[in-house]
Design a protein around this motif. Structure first.
Motif, PDB file in Angstrom:
ATOM      1  N   GLY A 241       0.465  -1.271   0.132  1.00  0.00           N
ATOM      2  CA  GLY A 241      -0.321  -0.125   0.014  1.00  0.00           C
ATOM      3  C   GLY A 241       1.013   1.362   0.265  1.00  0.00           C
ATOM      4  N   GLY A 242       1.861   1.009   0.844  1.00  0.00           N
ATOM      5  CA  GLY A 242       2.967   2.267  -0.055  1.00  0.00           C
ATOM      6  C   GLY A 242       4.369   1.773   0.918  1.00  0.00           C
ATOM      7  N   ILE A 243       5.343   3.061   0.475  1.00  0.00           N
ATOM      8  CA  ILE A 243       6.881   1.883   1.082  1.00  0.00           C
ATOM      9  C   ILE A 243       7.106   3.301   1.908  1.00  0.00           C
ATOM     10  CG2 ILE A 243       9.212   1.751   0.282  1.00  0.00           C
ATOM     11  CD1 ILE A 243       7.973   0.564  -2.741  1.00  0.00           C
ATOM     12  N   PRO A 244       7.534   2.742   3.142  1.00  0.00           N
ATOM     13  CA  PRO A 244       8.304   4.015   4.073  1.00  0.00           C
ATOM     14  C   PRO A 244       9.495   3.923   3.314  1.00  0.00           C
ATOM     15  CG  PRO A 244       7.164   2.075   5.341  1.00  0.00           C
ATOM     16  CD  PRO A 244       7.004   1.552   3.740  1.00  0.00           C
ATOM     17  N   ILE A 245      10.060   5.254   3.987  1.00  0.00           N
ATOM     18  CA  ILE A 245      11.857   5.799   3.237  1.00  0.00           C
ATOM     19  C   ILE A 245      11.534   7.079   3.873  1.00  0.00           C
ATOM     20  CG2 ILE A 245       9.794   7.072   1.472  1.00  0.00           C
ATOM     21  CD1 ILE A 245      12.872   6.297  -0.391  1.00  0.00           C
ATOM     22  N   ALA A 246      12.839   6.873   4.214  1.00  0.00           N
ATOM     23  CA  ALA A 246      14.073   7.995   4.818  1.00  0.00           C
ATOM     24  C   ALA A 246      15.097   8.675   4.143  1.00  0.00           C
ATOM     25  CB  ALA A 246      14.326   7.455   6.394  1.00  0.00           C
ATOM     26  N   ILE A 247      14.616   9.689   3.749  1.00  0.00           N
ATOM     27  CA  ILE A 247      15.898  10.774   3.509  1.00  0.00           C
ATOM     28  C   ILE A 247      16.753  11.718   4.354  1.00  0.00           C
ATOM     29  CG2 ILE A 247      14.445  10.252   0.868  1.00  0.00           C
ATOM     30  CD1 ILE A 247      13.641  13.522   1.766  1.00  0.00           C
ATOM     31  N   VAL A 261      23.354   0.418  -3.249  1.00  0.00           N
ATOM     32  CA  VAL A 261      22.115  -0.035  -3.350  1.00  0.00           C
ATOM     33  C   VAL A 261      22.540  -1.457  -1.835  1.00  0.00           C
ATOM     34  CG1 VAL A 261      19.824  -1.113  -2.940  1.00  0.00           C
ATOM     35  CG2 VAL A 261      20.822   0.732  -4.133  1.00  0.00           C
ATOM     36  N   GLY A 262      22.840  -1.189  -0.766  1.00  0.00           N
ATOM     37  CA  GLY A 262      22.431  -2.705   0.425  1.00  0.00           C
ATOM     38  C   GLY A 262      21.873  -2.901   0.779  1.00  0.00           C
ATOM     39  N   MET A 263      21.605  -3.804   0.772  1.00  0.00           N
ATOM     40  CA  MET A 263      19.795  -4.865   0.869  1.00  0.00           C
ATOM     41  C   MET A 263      20.697  -6.021   1.565  1.00  0.00           C
ATOM     42  SD  MET A 263      19.902  -5.423  -2.932  1.00  0.00           S
ATOM     43  CE  MET A 263      20.284  -4.084  -2.963  1.00  0.00           C
ATOM     44  N   CYS A 264      19.419  -6.339   2.711  1.00  0.00           N
ATOM     45  CA  CYS A 264      19.458  -7.192   3.697  1.00  0.00           C
ATOM     46  C   CYS A 264      17.758  -7.556   4.117  1.00  0.00           C
ATOM     47  CB  CYS A 264      20.164  -6.981   4.828  1.00  0.00           C
ATOM     48  SG  CYS A 264      20.116  -8.609   6.236  1.00  0.00           S
ATOM     49  N   PRO A 265      17.671  -9.018   3.473  1.00  0.00           N
ATOM     50  CA  PRO A 265      16.421  -9.552   4.070  1.00  0.00           C
ATOM     51  C   PRO A 265      15.694  -9.008   5.465  1.00  0.00           C
ATOM     52  CG  PRO A 265      16.907 -10.997   3.502  1.00  0.00           C
ATOM     53  CD  PRO A 265      17.183 -10.428   2.821  1.00  0.00           C
ATOM     54  N   THR A 285      15.782  -2.973   2.929  1.00  0.00           N
ATOM     55  CA  THR A 285      15.554  -3.791   4.033  1.00  0.00           C
ATOM     56  C   THR A 285      13.747  -3.283   5.150  1.00  0.00           C
ATOM     57  OG1 THR A 285      16.345  -5.182   6.289  1.00  0.00           O
ATOM     58  CG2 THR A 285      15.684  -2.320   6.207  1.00  0.00           C
ATOM     59  N   GLY A 286      14.105  -4.995   5.416  1.00  0.00           N
ATOM     60  CA  GLY A 286      12.571  -5.277   5.556  1.00  0.00           C
ATOM     61  C   GLY A 286      11.679  -4.067   7.116  1.00  0.00           C
ATOM     62  N   GLU A 287      12.979  -3.833   7.884  1.00  0.00           N
ATOM     63  CA  GLU A 287      12.807  -3.503   8.828  1.00  0.00           C
ATOM     64  C   GLU A 287      14.056  -2.652   9.865  1.00  0.00           C
ATOM     65  OE1 GLU A 287      11.777  -4.587  12.728  1.00  0.00           O
ATOM     66  OE2 GLU A 287      11.089  -6.709  12.097  1.00  0.00           O
ATOM     67  N   MET A 288      13.819  -1.005  10.306  1.00  0.00           N
ATOM     68  CA  MET A 288      15.089  -0.439  10.903  1.00  0.00           C
ATOM     69  C   MET A 288      14.554   0.275  12.342  1.00  0.00           C
ATOM     70  SD  MET A 288      18.189   1.697   9.399  1.00  0.00           S
ATOM     71  CE  MET A 288      18.048  -0.024   7.649  1.00  0.00           C
ATOM     72  N   SER A 305      12.078   0.515   4.561  1.00  0.00           N
ATOM     73  CA  SER A 305      12.290  -0.326   5.186  1.00  0.00           C
ATOM     74  C   SER A 305      10.800  -0.243   4.665  1.00  0.00           C
ATOM     75  CB  SER A 305      12.118   0.418   6.328  1.00  0.00           C
ATOM     76  OG  SER A 305      11.792  -0.252   7.201  1.00  0.00           O
ATOM     77  N   LEU A 306      10.524  -2.245   4.248  1.00  0.00           N
ATOM     78  CA  LEU A 306       9.434  -1.999   3.487  1.00  0.00           C
ATOM     79  C   LEU A 306       8.027  -3.176   4.621  1.00  0.00           C
ATOM     80  CD1 LEU A 306      11.343  -4.407   0.348  1.00  0.00           C
ATOM     81  CD2 LEU A 306       9.844  -1.844   0.827  1.00  0.00           C
ATOM     82  N   SER A 307       8.642  -3.138   5.420  1.00  0.00           N
ATOM     83  CA  SER A 307       7.591  -3.986   7.103  1.00  0.00           C
ATOM     84  C   SER A 307       8.276  -5.435   6.566  1.00  0.00           C
ATOM     85  CB  SER A 307       6.076  -3.602   6.403  1.00  0.00           C
ATOM     86  OG  SER A 307       5.342  -4.485   7.638  1.00  0.00           O
ATOM     87  N   HIS A 308       8.698  -5.128   8.058  1.00  0.00           N
ATOM     88  CA  HIS A 308       9.383  -6.647   8.174  1.00  0.00           C
ATOM     89  C   HIS A 308       9.437  -7.473   6.758  1.00  0.00           C
ATOM     90  CE1 HIS A 308      12.672  -9.499  10.582  1.00  0.00           C
ATOM     91  NE2 HIS A 308      11.783 -10.471   9.396  1.00  0.00           N
ATOM     92  N   THR A 309       7.754  -8.805   6.186  1.00  0.00           N
ATOM     93  CA  THR A 309       7.737  -9.799   6.118  1.00  0.00           C
ATOM     94  C   THR A 309       7.782  -9.233   4.339  1.00  0.00           C
ATOM     95  OG1 THR A 309       6.053 -10.107   6.597  1.00  0.00           O
ATOM     96  CG2 THR A 309       7.593 -10.942   7.759  1.00  0.00           C
ATOM     97  N   ASN A 310       7.490  -8.327   4.195  1.00  0.00           N
ATOM     98  CA  ASN A 310       7.096  -7.477   2.452  1.00  0.00           C
ATOM     99  C   ASN A 310       8.687  -7.955   1.598  1.00  0.00           C
ATOM    100  OD1 ASN A 310       4.997  -7.095   3.266  1.00  0.00           O
ATOM    101  ND2 ASN A 310       4.391  -5.228   3.843  1.00  0.00           N
ATOM    102  N   SER A 311       9.840  -7.790   2.261  1.00  0.00           N
ATOM    103  CA  SER A 311      10.846  -7.689   2.276  1.00  0.00           C
ATOM    104  C   SER A 311      10.901  -9.491   1.887  1.00  0.00           C
ATOM    105  CB  SER A 311      12.029  -7.674   2.641  1.00  0.00           C
ATOM    106  OG  SER A 311      12.616  -7.704   4.414  1.00  0.00           O
ATOM    107  N   GLU A 312      10.585 -10.317   2.408  1.00  0.00           N
ATOM    108  CA  GLU A 312      10.796 -11.822   2.476  1.00  0.00           C
ATOM    109  C   GLU A 312       9.731 -12.111   0.780  1.00  0.00           C
ATOM    110  OE1 GLU A 312      12.705 -11.934   6.444  1.00  0.00           O
ATOM    111  OE2 GLU A 312      10.786 -11.836   6.175  1.00  0.00           O
ATOM    112  N   ARG A 313       8.557 -11.691   1.654  1.00  0.00           N
ATOM    113  CA  ARG A 313       7.163 -13.147   0.522  1.00  0.00           C
ATOM    114  C   ARG A 313       7.513 -13.342  -0.780  1.00  0.00           C
ATOM    115  NH1 ARG A 313       3.953 -11.249   4.218  1.00  0.00           N
ATOM    116  NH2 ARG A 313       3.928 -12.367   5.226  1.00  0.00           N
ATOM    117  N   GLY A 314       7.851 -12.369  -1.423  1.00  0.00           N
ATOM    118  CA  GLY A 314       7.804 -12.863  -2.385  1.00  0.00           C
ATOM    119  C   GLY A 314       7.825 -12.956  -3.184  1.00  0.00           C
TER     120      GLY A 314
END
Length: 390
Positions: A241-247, A261-265, A285-288, A305-314
């Protein structure tokens, strides 16, 4: 298939049918397939609990279907789904047993799910960090997502939360066809290189998995607009529904360009923020935590930060389901051929196969098609409530 041949030889020496205390042959094949694709040696055993966590006894009078159910979390809803489907095994990415248990009672919802699954003959296997670290695992899938290395498909939103009919409550919707179509060599998206942020200890890496480790770093040959990468992420993970982003303060999303880009599920701060060196331009990542995200933006990085499992479920839909299905079919067919050959050999040399050997052969022959599916009820606990003001 040494374990299957050994099992068949063991049963050939028995005069009685398979004992009900033993795991089902199909469950054994799924576990063997998972261990081949995601070696348990690659899991971080310093904190993780991976492997076969629940070995349900096999009951010949109540045979489950030749089916495995993939999920991120083993919730009550997922347990209900597995029981309804008569799955033989649930492959739950997150371990439902994480620390030592002093009891198993119905008072605890997770323990209740385990007891119910065992009652219905359904086992549980959890791979967790083995999936994170393995080449072509969850971290590499995120690389494909952020670089657009997948075939874009038309996504049709569908209800994913049966308990909430409100159109103002948003949860990820997934395409019918699996995406991304992860390939051995990236062929889509902008030119880039990939590397492992924290390589696994050499002693723990099985042959063929040399690039294993936690986290991935993508370095683009040319800088990419942040908005273009956000579009890739939204399409690749399943349209949240939305993507949390911090700039960083004083900057605009439309004006930011990204080279690294550094990434970790999952919860990736321990991987992405480890050390005092220069941070990548974008952390995915999923959460920070609040303070970790604040520290990263103060150092000039963007955090998604996608919300923890939204970075994994797909990943389950895009990669694990087709890979596991292919491997299970291969091993299941080999197991059937082994069992049939054992029966033929016994008839040829010993005269009459035992009841146990015939029972094993019939199990492979009679249980129908092999199925690996992804849970329809598994979801992140967080969605996005859309406020509609006057």
């Amino acid at each position: 298939m040494n374990f299957l041949r050994a099992a068949t030889r063991r049963y050939s020496a028995m005069s009685t049918p398979m004992r009900s205390s033993e795991c089902s042959p199909f469950t054994n094949v799924v576990v063997s397939s998972m261990r081949k694709l995601y070696p348990e040696a690659l899991a971080d055993k310093s904190f993780d609990n991976t492997g076969l966590l629940l070995e349900a006894p096999f009951d010949k009078s109540r045979i489950q279907t030749n089916s495995a159910l993939l999920t991120i979390d083993l919730t009550t809803a997922v347990a209900d789904e597995a029981i309804k489907n008569r799955n033989s095994i649930v492959v739950a990415y997150h371990p439902i047993i994480f620390r030592g248990l002093k009891s198993l009672t119905f008072a605890d919802s997770q323990q209740r799910s385990l007891l119910r699954l065992a009652q219905h003959g359904i086992s549980v296997y959890s791979p967790h960090t083995a999936v994170d670290t393995v080449p072509s695992g969850m971290a590499d899938w995120l690389c494909d997502v952020v670089t657009g290395n997948f075939k874009q498909v038309q996504q049709t939103p569908k209800a994913t939360i049966a308990s909430c009919a409100s159109t103002m409550y948003s949860a990820p919707s997934y395409p019918e066809a699996p995406i991304p179509a992860v390939q051995t060599q990236p062929s889509e998206g902008p030119a880039h290189t990939r590397s492992t942020i924290h390589p696994s200890p050499p002693a723990s890496i099985p042959e063929g998995f040399e690039s294993a480790g936690a986290g991935r770093l993508v370095t683009f040959t040319e800088k990419q607009s942040l908005t273009a990468l956000i579009d890739n992420i939204a399409s690749g993970i399943g349209l949240p529904g939305g993507i949390p982003i911090a700039i960083p303060q004083g900057q605009s999303v439309d004006d930011i360009s990204i080279r690294t880009v550094g990434m970790c599920p999952g919860s990736g701060s321990g991987v992405l923020l480890k050390g005092d060196g220069e941070l990548p331009d974008l952390l995915l990542t999923g959460e920070m935590s609040h303070h970790e995200a604040l520290a990263a933006t103060e150092r000039g990085s963007v955090v998604i930060s996608l919300s923890h499992t939204n970075s994994e479920r797909g990943y389950l839909r895009s990669v694990m389901q087709p890979k596991l299905l292919a491997e299970v079919k291969k091993q299941w067919d080999e197991a059937f051929q082994d069992s049939a050959k054992t029966v033929d050999d016994l008839k040829k040399f010993d005269g009459v196969p035992s009841a146990a050997v015939l029972q094993i052969r019939d199990l492979y022959k009679e249980q129908g098609d092999v199925v690996v599916s992804v849970s329809e009820t598994d979801r992140d606990p967080y969605g996005i409530m859309i406020w509609r003001g006057n």
